[in-house]
Design a protein around this motif. Structure first.
Motif, PDB file in Angstrom:
ATOM      1  N   TYR A  29       0.844  -1.198   0.000  1.00  0.00           N
ATOM      2  CA  TYR A  29       0.000   0.000   0.000  1.00  0.00           C
ATOM      3  C   TYR A  29       0.876   1.245   0.000  1.00  0.00           C
ATOM      4  O   TYR A  29       2.048   1.186   0.350  1.00  0.00           O
ATOM      5  CB  TYR A  29      -0.894   0.019   1.249  1.00  0.00           C
ATOM      6  N   GLN A  30       0.278   2.391  -0.398  1.00  0.00           N
ATOM      7  CA  GLN A  30       0.966   3.675  -0.341  1.00  0.00           C
ATOM      8  C   GLN A  30       0.100   4.664   0.440  1.00  0.00           C
ATOM      9  O   GLN A  30      -1.014   4.334   0.860  1.00  0.00           O
ATOM     10  CB  GLN A  30       1.252   4.196  -1.760  1.00  0.00           C
ATOM     11  N   ASP A  31       0.601   5.891   0.610  1.00  0.00           N
ATOM     12  CA  ASP A  31      -0.132   6.889   1.399  1.00  0.00           C
ATOM     13  C   ASP A  31      -1.508   7.209   0.809  1.00  0.00           C
ATOM     14  O   ASP A  31      -2.440   7.509   1.539  1.00  0.00           O
ATOM     15  CB  ASP A  31       0.680   8.179   1.531  1.00  0.00           C
ATOM     16  N   GLY A  32      -1.631   7.131  -0.511  1.00  0.00           N
ATOM     17  CA  GLY A  32      -2.913   7.420  -1.159  1.00  0.00           C
ATOM     18  C   GLY A  32      -3.835   6.220  -1.265  1.00  0.00           C
ATOM     19  O   GLY A  32      -4.952   6.341  -1.770  1.00  0.00           O
ATOM     20  N   SER A  33      -3.385   5.069  -0.801  1.00  0.00           N
ATOM     21  CA  SER A  33      -4.206   3.852  -0.873  1.00  0.00           C
ATOM     22  C   SER A  33      -5.391   3.946   0.075  1.00  0.00           C
ATOM     23  O   SER A  33      -5.313   4.576   1.128  1.00  0.00           O
ATOM     24  CB  SER A  33      -3.365   2.624  -0.491  1.00  0.00           C
ATOM     25  N   MET A  34      -6.490   3.287  -0.298  1.00  0.00           N
ATOM     26  CA  MET A  34      -7.669   3.259   0.561  1.00  0.00           C
ATOM     27  C   MET A  34      -8.203   1.836   0.685  1.00  0.00           C
ATOM     28  O   MET A  34      -8.291   1.113  -0.297  1.00  0.00           O
ATOM     29  CB  MET A  34      -8.770   4.162   0.040  1.00  0.00           C
ATOM     30  N   LEU A  35      -8.562   1.473   1.926  1.00  0.00           N
ATOM     31  CA  LEU A  35      -9.206   0.207   2.243  1.00  0.00           C
ATOM     32  C   LEU A  35     -10.619   0.498   2.724  1.00  0.00           C
ATOM     33  O   LEU A  35     -10.809   1.362   3.587  1.00  0.00           O
ATOM     34  CB  LEU A  35      -8.437  -0.526   3.356  1.00  0.00           C
ATOM     35  N   SER A  36     -11.595  -0.185   2.161  1.00  0.00           N
ATOM     36  CA  SER A  36     -12.954  -0.195   2.708  1.00  0.00           C
ATOM     37  C   SER A  36     -13.147  -1.580   3.303  1.00  0.00           C
ATOM     38  O   SER A  36     -13.195  -2.569   2.574  1.00  0.00           O
ATOM     39  CB  SER A  36     -14.005   0.067   1.627  1.00  0.00           C
ATOM     40  N   PHE A  37     -13.218  -1.637   4.628  1.00  0.00           N
ATOM     41  CA  PHE A  37     -13.327  -2.912   5.333  1.00  0.00           C
ATOM     42  C   PHE A  37     -14.693  -2.971   6.005  1.00  0.00           C
ATOM     43  O   PHE A  37     -14.943  -2.249   6.969  1.00  0.00           O
ATOM     44  CB  PHE A  37     -12.210  -3.045   6.376  1.00  0.00           C
ATOM     45  N   GLU A  38     -15.586  -3.779   5.444  1.00  0.00           N
ATOM     46  CA  GLU A  38     -16.949  -3.878   5.976  1.00  0.00           C
ATOM     47  C   GLU A  38     -17.577  -2.487   6.089  1.00  0.00           C
ATOM     48  O   GLU A  38     -18.247  -2.184   7.081  1.00  0.00           O
ATOM     49  CB  GLU A  38     -16.943  -4.592   7.334  1.00  0.00           C
ATOM     50  N   GLY A  39     -17.329  -1.631   5.095  1.00  0.00           N
ATOM     51  CA  GLY A  39     -17.929  -0.299   5.049  1.00  0.00           C
ATOM     52  C   GLY A  39     -17.118   0.800   5.702  1.00  0.00           C
ATOM     53  O   GLY A  39     -17.409   1.979   5.511  1.00  0.00           O
ATOM     54  N   GLN A  40     -16.091   0.449   6.477  1.00  0.00           N
ATOM     55  CA  GLN A  40     -15.238   1.456   7.132  1.00  0.00           C
ATOM     56  C   GLN A  40     -14.097   1.824   6.188  1.00  0.00           C
ATOM     57  O   GLN A  40     -13.354   0.955   5.732  1.00  0.00           O
ATOM     58  CB  GLN A  40     -14.680   0.895   8.441  1.00  0.00           C
ATOM     59  N   LYS A  41     -13.946   3.122   5.896  1.00  0.00           N
ATOM     60  CA  LYS A  41     -12.895   3.584   4.982  1.00  0.00           C
ATOM     61  C   LYS A  41     -11.645   3.983   5.760  1.00  0.00           C
ATOM     62  O   LYS A  41     -11.720   4.747   6.712  1.00  0.00           O
ATOM     63  CB  LYS A  41     -13.398   4.751   4.148  1.00  0.00           C
ATOM     64  N   ILE A  42     -10.501   3.456   5.325  1.00  0.00           N
ATOM     65  CA  ILE A  42      -9.219   3.715   5.975  1.00  0.00           C
ATOM     66  C   ILE A  42      -8.227   4.097   4.887  1.00  0.00           C
ATOM     67  O   ILE A  42      -8.113   3.390   3.886  1.00  0.00           O
ATOM     68  CB  ILE A  42      -8.724   2.462   6.729  1.00  0.00           C
ATOM     69  N   GLN A  43      -7.495   5.203   5.070  1.00  0.00           N
ATOM     70  CA  GLN A  43      -6.553   5.654   4.053  1.00  0.00           C
ATOM     71  C   GLN A  43      -5.123   5.639   4.571  1.00  0.00           C
ATOM     72  O   GLN A  43      -4.860   5.967   5.731  1.00  0.00           O
ATOM     73  CB  GLN A  43      -6.907   7.059   3.565  1.00  0.00           C
ATOM     74  N   GLY A  44      -4.201   5.271   3.681  1.00  0.00           N
ATOM     75  CA  GLY A  44      -2.779   5.296   3.986  1.00  0.00           C
ATOM     76  C   GLY A  44      -2.256   3.954   4.461  1.00  0.00           C
ATOM     77  O   GLY A  44      -2.924   3.240   5.206  1.00  0.00           O
ATOM     78  N   SER A  45      -1.056   3.627   4.019  1.00  0.00           N
ATOM     79  CA  SER A  45      -0.446   2.330   4.311  1.00  0.00           C
ATOM     80  C   SER A  45      -0.412   2.026   5.804  1.00  0.00           C
ATOM     81  O   SER A  45      -0.817   0.945   6.242  1.00  0.00           O
ATOM     82  CB  SER A  45       0.972   2.287   3.732  1.00  0.00           C
ATOM     83  N   GLN A  46       0.058   2.971   6.617  1.00  0.00           N
ATOM     84  CA  GLN A  46       0.182   2.726   8.066  1.00  0.00           C
ATOM     85  C   GLN A  46      -1.176   2.485   8.710  1.00  0.00           C
ATOM     86  O   GLN A  46      -1.323   1.584   9.542  1.00  0.00           O
ATOM     87  CB  GLN A  46       0.885   3.896   8.757  1.00  0.00           C
ATOM     88  N   ASN A  47      -2.183   3.274   8.331  1.00  0.00           N
ATOM     89  CA  ASN A  47      -3.521   3.120   8.898  1.00  0.00           C
ATOM     90  C   ASN A  47      -4.161   1.802   8.469  1.00  0.00           C
ATOM     91  O   ASN A  47      -4.859   1.159   9.256  1.00  0.00           O
ATOM     92  CB  ASN A  47      -4.424   4.290   8.505  1.00  0.00           C
ATOM     93  N   ILE A  48      -3.939   1.414   7.216  1.00  0.00           N
ATOM     94  CA  ILE A  48      -4.493   0.154   6.708  1.00  0.00           C
ATOM     95  C   ILE A  48      -3.890  -1.025   7.463  1.00  0.00           C
ATOM     96  O   ILE A  48      -4.611  -1.907   7.941  1.00  0.00           O
ATOM     97  CB  ILE A  48      -4.260   0.029   5.184  1.00  0.00           C
ATOM     98  N   VAL A  49      -2.582  -1.046   7.611  1.00  0.00           N
ATOM     99  CA  VAL A  49      -1.930  -2.146   8.328  1.00  0.00           C
ATOM    100  C   VAL A  49      -2.341  -2.141   9.801  1.00  0.00           C
ATOM    101  O   VAL A  49      -2.555  -3.213  10.390  1.00  0.00           O
ATOM    102  CB  VAL A  49      -0.403  -2.101   8.146  1.00  0.00           C
ATOM    103  N   ALA A  50      -2.512  -0.959  10.388  1.00  0.00           N
ATOM    104  CA  ALA A  50      -2.988  -0.881  11.775  1.00  0.00           C
ATOM    105  C   ALA A  50      -4.362  -1.532  11.899  1.00  0.00           C
ATOM    106  O   ALA A  50      -4.635  -2.262  12.861  1.00  0.00           O
ATOM    107  CB  ALA A  50      -3.024   0.564  12.247  1.00  0.00           C
ATOM    108  N   LYS A  51      -5.236  -1.289  10.933  1.00  0.00           N
ATOM    109  CA  LYS A  51      -6.563  -1.903  10.943  1.00  0.00           C
ATOM    110  C   LYS A  51      -6.445  -3.424  10.818  1.00  0.00           C
ATOM    111  O   LYS A  51      -7.066  -4.176  11.579  1.00  0.00           O
ATOM    112  CB  LYS A  51      -7.427  -1.338   9.805  1.00  0.00           C
ATOM    113  N   LEU A  52      -5.665  -3.889   9.861  1.00  0.00           N
ATOM    114  CA  LEU A  52      -5.559  -5.332   9.612  1.00  0.00           C
ATOM    115  C   LEU A  52      -4.922  -6.069  10.785  1.00  0.00           C
ATOM    116  O   LEU A  52      -5.306  -7.199  11.093  1.00  0.00           O
ATOM    117  CB  LEU A  52      -4.783  -5.592   8.319  1.00  0.00           C
ATOM    118  N   THR A  53      -3.960  -5.440  11.451  1.00  0.00           N
ATOM    119  CA  THR A  53      -3.303  -6.096  12.585  1.00  0.00           C
ATOM    120  C   THR A  53      -4.152  -6.017  13.852  1.00  0.00           C
ATOM    121  O   THR A  53      -3.885  -6.732  14.810  1.00  0.00           O
ATOM    122  CB  THR A  53      -1.903  -5.505  12.859  1.00  0.00           C
ATOM    123  N   SER A  54      -5.183  -5.155  13.864  1.00  0.00           N
ATOM    124  CA  SER A  54      -6.033  -5.029  15.048  1.00  0.00           C
ATOM    125  C   SER A  54      -7.283  -5.901  14.970  1.00  0.00           C
ATOM    126  O   SER A  54      -8.111  -5.869  15.878  1.00  0.00           O
ATOM    127  CB  SER A  54      -6.452  -3.573  15.246  1.00  0.00           C
TER     128      SER A  54
END
Length: 123
Positions: A29-54
């Motif tokens: 992922y990069q800083d401009g990347s976005m994850l929608s996880f079950e409707g929750q939007k998360i942007q940026g590599s660090q935030n996405i990995v924080a979500k996945l690891t939590s």
């Protein structure tokens, strides 16, 4: 590389890494990347990995059922749609899921995830 082969290689790498070391997904992922996880939007590599690891489980195993891909736009991007089962350690039944990745090429000839949408499929 053939787009279907590339998609399958990406999917294998992504889920093998997810199942063994979620922190290892950060470089996809990069800083401009976005994850929608079950409707929750998360942007940026660090935030996405924080979500996945939590996520509330330590161990899981993805079993992929289908992988579909299409070229996306003149920049050489690719859409990858995945369906499969997610077996969480200690749970009797696997969860069905769908995930869509929008991959974009990097200057070094690899790809990164620009968009990632994940949903559990409830029957």
């Amino acid at each position: 590389m053939d787009p279907d082969e590339l998609a399958k290689a990406f999917v294998e790498h992504y889920y093998t890494t997810f199942d063994s070391n979620r922190n290892g997904l950060a470089n996809l992922y990069q800083d401009g990347s976005m994850l929608s996880f079950e409707g929750q939007k998360i942007q940026g590599s660090q935030n996405i990995v924080a979500k996945l690891t939590s996520l509330p489980f330590e161990q899981c195993k993805h079993s992929i059922t289908t992988v579909d891909c299409q070229p996306s736009g003149p920049a050489g991007g690719m859409l990858v749609f995945v369906s499969g089962n997610l077996q969480i350690a200690g749970e009797q039944h696997a969860l069905k899921f769908s995930q869509m990745f929008h991959l974009m090429p990097t200057a070094t000839g690899s790809f990164y995830v620009l968009n990632d949408i994940f949903r559990l499929n409830y029957a």
